[in-house]
Write an enzyme that holds these catalytic residues in place. Structure first.
Site, mmCIF file in Angstrom:
data_model
loop_
_atom_site.group_PDB
_atom_site.id
_atom_site.type_symbol
_atom_site.label_atom_id
_atom_site.label_comp_id
_atom_site.label_asym_id
_atom_site.label_seq_id
_atom_site.Cartn_x
_atom_site.Cartn_y
_atom_site.Cartn_z
ATOM 1 N N HIS A 295 -8.315 -8.135 1.934
ATOM 2 C CA HIS A 295 -9.285 -8.596 0.913
ATOM 3 C C HIS A 295 -10.068 -9.628 1.142
ATOM 4 O O HIS A 295 -11.438 -9.215 0.267
ATOM 5 C CB HIS A 295 -8.748 -8.220 -0.700
ATOM 6 C CG HIS A 295 -7.652 -7.612 -0.976
ATOM 7 N ND1 HIS A 295 -7.681 -6.532 -0.659
ATOM 8 C CD2 HIS A 295 -6.423 -7.205 -1.197
ATOM 9 C CE1 HIS A 295 -7.054 -5.050 -0.887
ATOM 10 N NE2 HIS A 295 -5.647 -6.393 -1.218
ATOM 11 N N ASP B 161 3.409 -3.325 0.044
ATOM 12 C CA ASP B 161 3.762 -3.053 -0.877
ATOM 13 C C ASP B 161 3.081 -1.429 -1.926
ATOM 14 O O ASP B 161 3.344 -0.946 -2.886
ATOM 15 C CB ASP B 161 2.690 -3.869 -1.626
ATOM 16 C CG ASP B 161 1.238 -3.445 -1.204
ATOM 17 O OD1 ASP B 161 1.156 -2.836 0.143
ATOM 18 O OD2 ASP B 161 0.778 -4.133 -1.312
ATOM 19 N N HIS C 5 -3.351 -1.199 -0.499
ATOM 20 C CA HIS C 5 -4.265 -0.909 -1.348
ATOM 21 C C HIS C 5 -5.599 -1.207 -0.256
ATOM 22 O O HIS C 5 -5.047 -1.544 0.475
ATOM 23 C CB HIS C 5 -4.945 -3.051 -1.705
ATOM 24 C CG HIS C 5 -3.728 -3.359 -2.952
ATOM 25 N ND1 HIS C 5 -2.892 -4.025 -2.924
ATOM 26 C CD2 HIS C 5 -3.588 -3.371 -4.388
ATOM 27 C CE1 HIS C 5 -1.734 -4.447 -3.837
ATOM 28 N NE2 HIS C 5 -2.620 -3.289 -4.840
ATOM 29 N N ASP D 159 -1.677 -0.928 3.993
ATOM 30 C CA ASP D 159 -0.884 -1.962 3.013
ATOM 31 C C ASP D 159 -1.607 -0.618 1.582
ATOM 32 O O ASP D 159 -2.414 0.402 1.532
ATOM 33 C CB ASP D 159 -2.171 -2.929 2.283
ATOM 34 C CG ASP D 159 -1.935 -3.774 1.267
ATOM 35 O OD1 ASP D 159 -0.939 -4.505 1.400
ATOM 36 O OD2 ASP D 159 -2.175 -3.542 0.472
HETATM 37 ZN ZN LIG Z 1 -1.954 -4.775 -1.322
#
Ligand SMILES: [Zn+2]
Length: 283
Positions: free
Chosen positions: A96, A221, A136, A134
């Site tokens: 991120h 995740d 995200h 991931d």
């Molecule tokens: Zn994540």
């Protein structure tokens, strides 16, 4: 690490490598000098958070340097033949962190720093593929390489979800157009369906991009048991996605894969999933 070490046969089959901190120059190959300074001085200046999710302690800066440095060291390992592939079990994660700012638990973008390091230090490495599974979207990595045709970025993630980016239409910019690919996945999609999307996209990428190094932003995740994500991947799915990347790497880049931990928040299951992933990398 406890999960990996608990199985002596497994652990003894691995080579353990001690990371070094990434230098300022290595970090700044992917980040602005302002960002480096901000993370470096955060604790002394009394900051407690760099964004609503990203906590700062007196050890944050060192941990972030070791995390990015670990990925660089892993690149060395696969380039010198010390290892065929490498897994980098680091926190903080990185995907991120944009070129300009820390966010979402991430200080520096470990995988991006590693990709730049590989390109700048090894003449055999011109093109890098970064595969991010991931839960995200890897917004930071996408942003850093958005106009760069030498780094293919593929992200498969729950959508809509944090951080909000990663729509199908985001495919790169300028010379980098066509070198970013996003696979947004709806919450509660079955593991089998998600894996089929992954395989299809991978076929597509491999037909038009030949990397000299494959890197994985390996967040776990998206696992069925994860408390943050709402996807349904299981250990077997991660194993089979790892095998697909293994085959691709064997075909195009002498098997070189560097995989780095991103998310994964169920500490009861994460160790076993990581172990299966590493075993598949080493097959
Ligand atoms: Zn994540």
């Amino acid at each position: 690490m406890n999960a990996l070490k608990a199985d002596a046969d497994f652990w003894n089959g691995l080579v353990e490598i001690t990371p070094e901190k990434a230098s300022k120059g290595l970090i700044q190959a992917a980040h602005t000098p302002q960002q480096y300074k901000r993370v470096e001085g955060a604790f002394e200046s009394g900051a407690e958070y760099l964004d609503p999710d990203t906590v700062v302690s007196m050890h944050t800066f060192d941990a972030a340097l070791y995390a990015a440095g670990g990925v660089c060291r892993a690149v060395d390992a696969v380039m010198t033949g010390e290892a065929n592939s490498a897994f980098v079990p680091v926190r903080p994660p990185g995907h991120h962190a944009t070129g300009e700012k820390p966010m979402g638990f991430c200080l520096f973008n470990n995988i991006a720093v590693g990709a730049r390091y590989a390109q700048n230090n090894y003449k055999e490495i011109e093109r890098v593929a970064i595969i991010d599974w991931d839960v995200h979207h890897g917004n930071g990595t996408q942003g850093i390489f958005y106009d760069d045709p030498t780094v293919f970025f593929f992200s498969m993630h729950q959508y809509p979800w944090y951080p909000g980016t990663g729509a199908k239409g985001e495919t790169g910019f300028g010379r980098g157009l066509g070198y970013t690919l996003n696979a947004p996945i709806k919450a509660n999609t079955t593991g089998a369906n998600q894996k089929a999307v992954f395989e299809g996209m991978l076929e597509d990428i491999s037909s038009k991009f030949k990397p000299d190094l494959i890197m994985i932003s390996a967040g776990f995740d998206g696992h069925l048991t994860d408390p943050l994500g709402q996807l349904r991947l299981e250990d077997e799915d991660y194993v089979s996605m790892t095998r697909s990347l293994r085959e691709w790497a064997d075909e195009v880049c002498g098997g070189r894969i560097v995989s780095a931990l991103e998310g994964g928040y169920n500490l009861n299951t994460l160790g076993e999933t990581v172990k299966r992933h590493i075993a598949a990398l080493g097959e």
